[in-house]
Write a protein that holds these residues in place. Structure first.
Motif, PDB file in Angstrom:
ATOM      1  N   LEU A   1      11.422   8.184   0.132  1.00 57.94           N
ATOM      2  CA  LEU A   1      10.045   8.641   0.028  1.00 57.94           C
ATOM      3  C   LEU A   1       9.342   8.404   1.368  1.00 57.94           C
ATOM      4  O   LEU A   1       9.791   7.582   2.171  1.00 57.94           O
ATOM      5  N   PRO A   2       8.253   9.111   1.641  1.00 56.60           N
ATOM      6  CA  PRO A   2       7.620   9.007   2.964  1.00 56.60           C
ATOM      7  C   PRO A   2       6.986   7.629   3.199  1.00 56.60           C
ATOM      8  O   PRO A   2       6.523   6.969   2.269  1.00 56.60           O
ATOM      9  N   GLY A   3       7.009   7.215   4.482  1.00 54.81           N
ATOM     10  CA  GLY A   3       6.285   6.015   4.875  1.00 54.81           C
ATOM     11  C   GLY A   3       7.141   4.795   5.106  1.00 54.81           C
ATOM     12  O   GLY A   3       6.599   3.732   5.457  1.00 54.81           O
ATOM     13  N   VAL A   4       8.476   4.873   4.886  1.00 57.02           N
ATOM     14  CA  VAL A   4       9.343   3.716   5.113  1.00 57.02           C
ATOM     15  C   VAL A   4      10.569   4.151   5.915  1.00 57.02           C
ATOM     16  O   VAL A   4      10.964   5.318   5.901  1.00 57.02           O
ATOM     17  N   THR A   5      11.157   3.177   6.589  1.00 60.44           N
ATOM     18  CA  THR A   5      12.392   3.438   7.327  1.00 60.44           C
ATOM     19  C   THR A   5      13.564   3.517   6.347  1.00 60.44           C
ATOM     20  O   THR A   5      13.452   3.089   5.187  1.00 60.44           O
ATOM     21  N   GLY A   6      14.670   4.032   6.844  1.00 60.56           N
ATOM     22  CA  GLY A   6      15.872   4.093   6.016  1.00 60.56           C
ATOM     23  C   GLY A   6      16.332   2.713   5.588  1.00 60.56           C
ATOM     24  O   GLY A   6      16.793   2.521   4.451  1.00 60.56           O
ATOM     25  N   THR A   7      16.222   1.743   6.477  1.00 53.76           N
ATOM     26  CA  THR A   7      16.631   0.375   6.143  1.00 53.76           C
ATOM     27  C   THR A   7      15.756  -0.197   5.029  1.00 53.76           C
ATOM     28  O   THR A   7      16.264  -0.820   4.088  1.00 53.76           O
ATOM     29  N   ARG A   8      14.460   0.019   5.158  1.00 53.64           N
ATOM     30  CA  ARG A   8      13.549  -0.488   4.131  1.00 53.64           C
ATOM     31  C   ARG A   8      13.817   0.194   2.799  1.00 53.64           C
ATOM     32  O   ARG A   8      13.829  -0.444   1.741  1.00 53.64           O
ATOM     33  N   TRP A   9      14.033   1.486   2.818  1.00 55.66           N
ATOM     34  CA  TRP A   9      14.323   2.218   1.583  1.00 55.66           C
ATOM     35  C   TRP A   9      15.594   1.706   0.931  1.00 55.66           C
ATOM     36  O   TRP A   9      15.652   1.525  -0.284  1.00 55.66           O
ATOM     37  N   GLU A  10      16.606   1.432   1.740  1.00 55.34           N
ATOM     38  CA  GLU A  10      17.867   0.930   1.202  1.00 55.34           C
ATOM     39  C   GLU A  10      17.663  -0.420   0.526  1.00 55.34           C
ATOM     40  O   GLU A  10      18.248  -0.704  -0.529  1.00 55.34           O
ATOM     41  N   GLY A  11      16.830  -1.269   1.147  1.00 49.56           N
ATOM     42  CA  GLY A  11      16.563  -2.578   0.540  1.00 49.56           C
ATOM     43  C   GLY A  11      15.854  -2.458  -0.796  1.00 49.56           C
ATOM     44  O   GLY A  11      16.182  -3.176  -1.754  1.00 49.56           O
ATOM     45  N   LEU A  12      14.905  -1.528  -0.896  1.00 44.40           N
ATOM     46  CA  LEU A  12      14.200  -1.321  -2.161  1.00 44.40           C
ATOM     47  C   LEU A  12      15.143  -0.749  -3.219  1.00 44.40           C
ATOM     48  O   LEU A  12      15.089  -1.134  -4.396  1.00 44.40           O
ATOM     49  N   CYS A  13      15.999   0.166  -2.796  1.00 39.24           N
ATOM     50  CA  CYS A  13      16.962   0.748  -3.744  1.00 39.24           C
ATOM     51  C   CYS A  13      17.915  -0.312  -4.281  1.00 39.24           C
ATOM     52  O   CYS A  13      18.266  -0.309  -5.473  1.00 39.24           O
TER      53      CYS A  13
ATOM     54  N   GLU B   1       0.818  -1.209   0.000  1.00 38.37           N
ATOM     55  CA  GLU B   1       0.000   0.000   0.000  1.00 38.37           C
ATOM     56  C   GLU B   1       0.853   1.261   0.000  1.00 38.37           C
ATOM     57  O   GLU B   1       0.493   2.266  -0.616  1.00 38.37           O
ATOM     58  N   THR B   2       2.004   1.197   0.660  1.00 41.00           N
ATOM     59  CA  THR B   2       2.896   2.366   0.670  1.00 41.00           C
ATOM     60  C   THR B   2       3.399   2.663  -0.734  1.00 41.00           C
ATOM     61  O   THR B   2       3.397   3.810  -1.187  1.00 41.00           O
ATOM     62  N   GLY B   3       3.837   1.629  -1.433  1.00 41.33           N
ATOM     63  CA  GLY B   3       4.280   1.808  -2.820  1.00 41.33           C
ATOM     64  C   GLY B   3       3.160   2.340  -3.697  1.00 41.33           C
ATOM     65  O   GLY B   3       3.390   3.170  -4.587  1.00 41.33           O
ATOM     66  N   GLY B   4       1.931   1.848  -3.454  1.00 42.63           N
ATOM     67  CA  GLY B   4       0.795   2.346  -4.226  1.00 42.63           C
ATOM     68  C   GLY B   4       0.547   3.825  -4.001  1.00 42.63           C
ATOM     69  O   GLY B   4       0.216   4.567  -4.942  1.00 42.63           O
ATOM     70  N   ARG B   5       0.722   4.277  -2.769  1.00 43.54           N
ATOM     71  CA  ARG B   5       0.554   5.711  -2.475  1.00 43.54           C
ATOM     72  C   ARG B   5       1.623   6.545  -3.171  1.00 43.54           C
ATOM     73  O   ARG B   5       1.353   7.637  -3.671  1.00 43.54           O
ATOM     74  N   TRP B   6       2.868   6.021  -3.189  1.00 38.72           N
ATOM     75  CA  TRP B   6       3.936   6.750  -3.883  1.00 38.72           C
ATOM     76  C   TRP B   6       3.570   6.960  -5.354  1.00 38.72           C
ATOM     77  O   TRP B   6       3.726   8.062  -5.890  1.00 38.72           O
TER      78      TRP B   6
END
Length: 398
Positions: A48-60, A23-28
């Motif tokens: 982007l808003p709604g995720v931790t730095g660790t989660r963002w790093e994993g997606l990147c 749902e967070t990705g859908g909002r983005w």
């Protein structure tokens, strides 16, 4: 209408980066658009808003290793295509999922997805199904496709497989929503079945070619099955069955939720029975399913028991017949008393019954005819659909 190529490539990349139903990705994507989200992930920009730095790093990290052009080429080699929101082939009902709708769908097969989805029914259930469940699923699927409906399921063992096979056997339309890439045969034992579906129908997935299923992806793909179709039919499901997740998604989306009953002693039908105790509707055949999901006037035939000759008698005549004793004879006066009528009326009705073969006159009075009295077949009246034995006692249950 076709999605621009930059957006198509961005969505292809995001299907490899963002998990289905996120749902967070859908909002983005709703807020910033797929191209900006893909670019920011690929260059490891500020989160982007709604995720931790660790989660963002994993997606990147996923985005850096993604190659959307390679995925699109692999899909093309497998006979698949990427259908995006905004394409003319995109099923608009998937938008009901809001921010959890698929980022795009990888589609393998020649039929036009949007048209198929407009007249489709989900048929799901237990993997470890019984012979009873498999038989019902195949029969329902066959009946639905013969009436012009598309059967959608998950390609799994058990009820899913039986539903797909029933549709294919009737040379009908069927689609499988997978939890892995459309170029991957999973489960392995369904490799031939999935190949047949791709040739005759459609394989769909939110995941890019080569991607593999996980436990969470099986559950999340169920929301797509529910949203894509007009209603969800559960044939067999235990209390913790994933098929119940599809039914609950259908309920949340306002789709028809339908259950096929099983033996009350069967644990594999316990989940279905729980649905039926709530908002689900019980059905027993394809016609009853179509009555729930189809258009105005698409009604199932009226269900009723067989018509027996006694059903066709006028009420007063039936009362006189009921007043005749099961054994022996009776006078007109006795029969009239039992039928709560006059002697003259009873006499008239008795002669009518004699002409129809129900009663006969003797020296001592009136009695039932031999076949009616002894429990053999009763007389056949014009217009009756069947015949049955008579006892002289009116039985409203026939």
């Amino acid at each position: 209408m076709t999605t621009p190529e930059p957006e198509r490539e961005a969505r292809a990349l995001l299907t490899r980066v963002i998990e289905p139903g996120d749902e967070t990705g859908g909002r983005w994507i709703r807020r910033f658009g797929p191209c900006e989200v893909a670019e920011r992930l690929s260059r490891r920009a500020h989160p982007l808003p709604g995720v931790t730095g660790t989660r963002w790093e994993g997606l990147c990290r996923r985005a850096v290793h993604a190659n959307p052009r390679q995925d699109l080429a692999a899909a093309h080699r497998a006979g698949a295509r990427l259908v995006c929101p905004g394409d003319s082939e995109w099923p608009a009902q998937l938008d009901d999922l809001g921010d959890t709708r698929p980022l795009a769908l990888w589609v393998r097969g020649s039929p036009f997805l949007r048209l198929w989805a407009l007249k489709s029914v989900a048929l799901v259930g237990a993997r470890a199904c019984t012979e009873y469940g498999a038989h019902l699923a195949a029969g329902l699927a066959s009946g639905l496709t013969e009436r012009g409906w598309v059967v959608v399921s998950g390609g799994a063992y058990g009820i899913d497989g039986a539903a797909h096979r029933g549709a294919l056997a009737a040379r009908g339309a069927t689609a499988a929503v997978l939890a892995g890439g459309v170029d991957q045969a999973y489960p392995r034992g369904h490799a031939e079945l999935l190949s047949r579906i791709a040739e005759q129908g459609l394989l769909l997935s939110e995941l890019p070619p080569g991607d593999h299923p996980t436990a969470s992806r099986f559950i999340l793909r169920n929301r797509v099955i529910a949203a894509l179709t007009r209603g969800t039919v559960v044939v067999e499901a235990a209390h913790r069955s994933g098929a119940l997740a599809t039914a609950r998604s259908a309920q949340r989306l306002g789709r028809a939720t339908i259950g096929v009953p099983g033996p009350v002693t069967s644990a594999l039908s316990a989940g279905v029975h729980e649905l039926l105790r709530g908002e689900a509707t019980l059905v027993t055949d394809a016609a009853e399913i179509i009555e729930l999901v189809g258009g105005i006037g698409e009604l199932a035939p009226e269900r009723r028991g067989p018509v027996v000759p006694r059903d066709l008698l006028a009420p007063q005549t039936a009362r006189v017949l009921a007043a005749l004793p099961g054994r022996g004879t009776a006078t007109v006066e006795h029969i009239a008393h039992g039928a709560a009528t006059t002697n003259d009326e009873a006499t008239t009705r008795l002669y009518e019954l004699r002409s129809l073969g129900f009663a006969e006159r003797t020296a001592d009075g009136w009695q039932l005819t031999g076949p009616t009295r002894t429990g053999h077949l009763a007389p056949t009246l014009p217009g009756s659909e069947t015949v049955t034995s008579g006892t002289g006692i009116a039985d409203p249950a026939g």
